[in-house]
Write an enzyme that holds these catalytic residues in place. Structure first.
Site, PDB file in Angstrom:
ATOM      1  N   GLU A  52      -0.007  -3.537   6.352  1.00  0.00           N
ATOM      2  CA  GLU A  52      -1.028  -4.119   7.088  1.00  0.00           C
ATOM      3  C   GLU A  52      -0.919  -4.674   8.537  1.00  0.00           C
ATOM      4  O   GLU A  52      -1.613  -4.482   9.418  1.00  0.00           O
ATOM      5  CB  GLU A  52      -2.109  -4.658   6.028  1.00  0.00           C
ATOM      6  CG  GLU A  52      -2.639  -3.648   5.085  1.00  0.00           C
ATOM      7  CD  GLU A  52      -3.385  -2.617   5.482  1.00  0.00           C
ATOM      8  OE1 GLU A  52      -3.797  -2.602   6.650  1.00  0.00           O
ATOM      9  OE2 GLU A  52      -3.446  -1.809   4.527  1.00  0.00           O
ATOM     10  N   TRP A  82       4.519   2.808   1.805  1.00  0.00           N
ATOM     11  CA  TRP A  82       4.025   1.364   1.138  1.00  0.00           C
ATOM     12  C   TRP A  82       3.090   1.618   0.215  1.00  0.00           C
ATOM     13  O   TRP A  82       2.666   0.471  -0.337  1.00  0.00           O
ATOM     14  CB  TRP A  82       3.503   0.615   2.481  1.00  0.00           C
ATOM     15  CG  TRP A  82       2.456   1.265   3.342  1.00  0.00           C
ATOM     16  CD1 TRP A  82       1.341   1.508   2.927  1.00  0.00           C
ATOM     17  CD2 TRP A  82       3.000   1.899   4.514  1.00  0.00           C
ATOM     18  NE1 TRP A  82       0.743   2.178   4.371  1.00  0.00           N
ATOM     19  CE2 TRP A  82       1.876   2.554   5.071  1.00  0.00           C
ATOM     20  CE3 TRP A  82       4.073   2.076   5.555  1.00  0.00           C
ATOM     21  CZ2 TRP A  82       1.588   3.298   6.362  1.00  0.00           C
ATOM     22  CZ3 TRP A  82       4.006   2.842   6.586  1.00  0.00           C
ATOM     23  CH2 TRP A  82       2.702   3.153   6.933  1.00  0.00           C
ATOM     24  N   ARG A  83       2.710   2.605  -0.079  1.00  0.00           N
ATOM     25  CA  ARG A  83       1.559   2.985  -0.810  1.00  0.00           C
ATOM     26  C   ARG A  83       2.101   3.181  -2.351  1.00  0.00           C
ATOM     27  O   ARG A  83       2.743   3.948  -2.524  1.00  0.00           O
ATOM     28  CB  ARG A  83       0.707   4.068  -0.589  1.00  0.00           C
ATOM     29  CG  ARG A  83      -0.246   4.310  -1.640  1.00  0.00           C
ATOM     30  CD  ARG A  83      -1.544   5.591  -1.202  1.00  0.00           C
ATOM     31  NE  ARG A  83      -2.247   4.845  -0.040  1.00  0.00           N
ATOM     32  CZ  ARG A  83      -3.146   5.788   0.797  1.00  0.00           C
ATOM     33  NH1 ARG A  83      -3.289   6.951   0.384  1.00  0.00           N
ATOM     34  NH2 ARG A  83      -3.673   5.075   1.860  1.00  0.00           N
ATOM     35  N   LEU A 116       7.560  -2.108  18.932  1.00  0.00           N
ATOM     36  CA  LEU A 116       6.369  -1.845  18.110  1.00  0.00           C
ATOM     37  C   LEU A 116       5.034  -2.438  18.713  1.00  0.00           C
ATOM     38  O   LEU A 116       3.911  -1.886  18.602  1.00  0.00           O
ATOM     39  CB  LEU A 116       6.395  -2.355  16.599  1.00  0.00           C
ATOM     40  CG  LEU A 116       5.369  -1.675  15.674  1.00  0.00           C
ATOM     41  CD1 LEU A 116       5.441  -0.305  15.569  1.00  0.00           C
ATOM     42  CD2 LEU A 116       5.849  -2.572  14.295  1.00  0.00           C
ATOM     43  N   GLY A 117       5.314  -3.306  19.697  1.00  0.00           N
ATOM     44  CA  GLY A 117       4.298  -3.813  20.614  1.00  0.00           C
ATOM     45  C   GLY A 117       3.584  -4.831  19.726  1.00  0.00           C
ATOM     46  O   GLY A 117       3.582  -5.258  18.587  1.00  0.00           O
ATOM     47  N   TYR A 122      -9.894  -8.764   7.791  1.00  0.00           N
ATOM     48  CA  TYR A 122      -9.416  -7.515   7.425  1.00  0.00           C
ATOM     49  C   TYR A 122      -8.183  -7.409   6.541  1.00  0.00           C
ATOM     50  O   TYR A 122      -8.298  -6.824   5.332  1.00  0.00           O
ATOM     51  CB  TYR A 122      -9.551  -6.642   8.714  1.00  0.00           C
ATOM     52  CG  TYR A 122      -8.629  -5.318   8.279  1.00  0.00           C
ATOM     53  CD1 TYR A 122      -9.230  -4.482   7.707  1.00  0.00           C
ATOM     54  CD2 TYR A 122      -7.247  -5.271   8.429  1.00  0.00           C
ATOM     55  CE1 TYR A 122      -8.631  -3.068   7.247  1.00  0.00           C
ATOM     56  CE2 TYR A 122      -6.550  -4.236   7.888  1.00  0.00           C
ATOM     57  CZ  TYR A 122      -7.228  -3.039   7.379  1.00  0.00           C
ATOM     58  OH  TYR A 122      -6.485  -1.946   6.767  1.00  0.00           O
ATOM     59  N   ASP A 145     -11.652  -1.439   8.823  1.00  0.00           N
ATOM     60  CA  ASP A 145     -11.027  -1.109  10.102  1.00  0.00           C
ATOM     61  C   ASP A 145     -11.306  -0.097  10.923  1.00  0.00           C
ATOM     62  O   ASP A 145     -12.644   0.361  10.575  1.00  0.00           O
ATOM     63  CB  ASP A 145      -9.494  -0.557   9.617  1.00  0.00           C
ATOM     64  CG  ASP A 145      -9.190   0.667   8.971  1.00  0.00           C
ATOM     65  OD1 ASP A 145     -10.276   1.316   8.633  1.00  0.00           O
ATOM     66  OD2 ASP A 145      -8.131   1.257   8.806  1.00  0.00           O
ATOM     67  N   GLN A 157      -3.838  -1.714  15.164  1.00  0.00           N
ATOM     68  CA  GLN A 157      -3.582  -1.275  16.450  1.00  0.00           C
ATOM     69  C   GLN A 157      -2.558  -0.338  16.648  1.00  0.00           C
ATOM     70  O   GLN A 157      -1.910  -0.172  17.911  1.00  0.00           O
ATOM     71  CB  GLN A 157      -3.818  -2.115  17.575  1.00  0.00           C
ATOM     72  CG  GLN A 157      -5.064  -3.150  17.384  1.00  0.00           C
ATOM     73  CD  GLN A 157      -5.255  -3.980  18.555  1.00  0.00           C
ATOM     74  OE1 GLN A 157      -4.711  -5.025  18.468  1.00  0.00           O
ATOM     75  NE2 GLN A 157      -6.287  -3.717  19.576  1.00  0.00           N
ATOM     76  N   THR A 158      -1.806   0.169  15.437  1.00  0.00           N
ATOM     77  CA  THR A 158      -0.658   1.204  15.637  1.00  0.00           C
ATOM     78  C   THR A 158      -0.877   2.185  14.598  1.00  0.00           C
ATOM     79  O   THR A 158      -1.325   2.008  13.389  1.00  0.00           O
ATOM     80  CB  THR A 158       0.824   0.241  15.451  1.00  0.00           C
ATOM     81  OG1 THR A 158       0.280  -0.821  16.206  1.00  0.00           O
ATOM     82  CG2 THR A 158       1.822   1.140  15.671  1.00  0.00           C
ATOM     83  N   CYS A 185     -15.975  18.007   8.771  1.00  0.00           N
ATOM     84  CA  CYS A 185     -17.190  17.603   7.637  1.00  0.00           C
ATOM     85  C   CYS A 185     -17.405  18.642   6.543  1.00  0.00           C
ATOM     86  O   CYS A 185     -17.789  18.182   5.430  1.00  0.00           O
ATOM     87  CB  CYS A 185     -18.512  17.672   8.586  1.00  0.00           C
ATOM     88  SG  CYS A 185     -18.646  16.478   9.897  1.00  0.00           S
TER      89      CYS A 185
END
Length: 387
Positions: free
Chosen positions: A77, A60-61, A120-121, A160, A178, A82-83, A237
């Site tokens: 989005e 999707w980008r 997908l919930g 968001y 997020d 939550q997925t 890091c």
């Protein structure tokens, strides 16, 4: 012994500018100095430079030089709430193939949307997705608004999602926060307050980093950093463009951020599910209420799900008449919702081909179950009964 700080190449030994070396008789010992710039604050330019090189390739980008499609940004989005990206990718492709624009999605029936979403919930997202598509068509002529406040007024779009769509699709100066961004910011600034109380502080700190240019790229870079480098456990890091500016990294306790208040466990609820199989290969299904948990999804008939459910009373809620012979299956079906775990006892009955469905229910061919808007818990029940 003489200690000399060389500011030029020492040809014989290949020592470069800025190298400290010691002369001991005829022996030279050289030790490279690490020049590390002290940074008091994360520089947005460092993150953007990292993103230009390491950005994730997501379906999707928009690619470099392309303009982001607001519909695709919004669709992804909503699905990603939550997925995980891995779970979303096939659903996104399926939706886009079937409904390539917001206008085509608005014309779809809710049943079709729920069927395509099944598995997908968090099914309220699917209902909101459909409602929002219709609102975009009815209120804005099929064009997503480029104003963050107008976006927030659309069904199913919160702070968001509005910030994400505005920034990524329209380069609006906003930082969508997020879980990934919360983690990065809480470590950068060593935010000691616990979530969720720390959310306003984290949002304010994230917004303070927003550059005057490339808001969309900055938003996606922030997300990518949290997803790929600043992970919950064992963050990389040494590969982070902001490592030298990270307060938690300097302290060595980065894995303890973000601070979180103890999570309250939901009480287990119990219930019974009734699987009725007709002799000609059909199963009895009904639609759940239009509001509430799993609203408008399909299910096998069930009792209410309560804390004080009694198995011995389950058959009082069974569908069909009292003469139906029910068999309780061994074991239980377990499923965890966001706020509570659920345990279901499963009963099964076999009936004749001419058996009529009770009011509010209907017969569905077993071979067509994949096309029904069945939530995951109901697919578990049917798998348990048909195994």
């Amino acid at each position: 012994m003489r200690m000399i700080l060389s500011e030029n190449r020492f040809p014989r030994f290949g020592i470069m500018r800025g190298t400290r070396y010691a002369m001991v008789g005829t022996m030279t010992v050289a030790v490279r100095l690490r020049r590390r710039k002290k940074v008091d604050r994360p520089e947005p330019a460092d993150l953007l430079a990292w993103y230009d090189r390491y950005a994730r390739r997501l379906p999707w980008r928009a690619r470099r030089g392309e303009r982001a499609d607001p519909y695709r940004v919004w669709l992804s989005e909503i699905m990603l709430q939550q997925t995980t990206v891995k779970a979303v990718a096939p659903y996104y492709a399926r939706f886009l193939l079937r409904w390539p624009t917001v206008n085509t999605l608005a014309k779809a029936t809710l049943d079709d949307v729920l069927r395509t979403w099944a598995g997908l919930g968090y099914y309220a997202r699917a209902r909101n997705l459909h409602t929002c598509a219709r609102a975009v068509v009815e209120r804005h002529g099929g064009q997503f608004p480029n104003d963050i406040d107008v976006l927030r007024a659309l069904p199913g779009i919160g702070a968001y999602t509005a910030a994400a769509v505005a920034a990524i699709a329209f380069d609006f100066p906003a930082v969508p926060v997020d879980g990934n961004v919360e983690r990065v910011v809480s470590r950068l600034f060593a935010v000691e307050d616990e979530l969720p109380a720390a959310k306003p502080t984290i949002k304010s700190l994230a917004a303070s980093l927003l550059p005057a240019w490339r808001a969309g790229d900055f938003a996606q870079a922030f997300m990518d950093l949290g997803a790929t480098i600043c992970s919950p456990k064992r963050p990389a890091c040494s590969l982070c463009p902001w490592s030298s500016a990270c307060a938690a990294n300097a302290r060595g306790d980065q894995e303890t951020f973000p601070r979180k208040a103890p999570k309250r466990e939901g009480r287990v609820r119990h219930g019974a599910a009734f699987v009725v199989l007709r002799a000609d290969g059909h199963v009895l299904l009904r639609r759940r209420p239009e509001k509430g948990l799993l609203a408008a999804m399909m299910e096998v008939p069930c009792t209410e799900w309560t804390h004080d459910f009694k198995d011995r009373l389950a058959l009082r809620s069974a569908p069909l008449d009292a003469e139906t012979k029910w068999r309780r299956l061994p074991g239980i079906v377990r499923h965890v919702f966001t706020h509570f775990p659920l345990e279901l006892t499963v009963f099964i009955a076999h009936v004749r081909r001419e058996t009529r469905a009770p009011e509010g229910a209907g017969w569905v061919r077993l071979g067509n179950l994949a096309d029904e808007a069945l939530p995951t818990v109901m697919r578990k029940v049917l798998a348990h009964a048909l195994d």
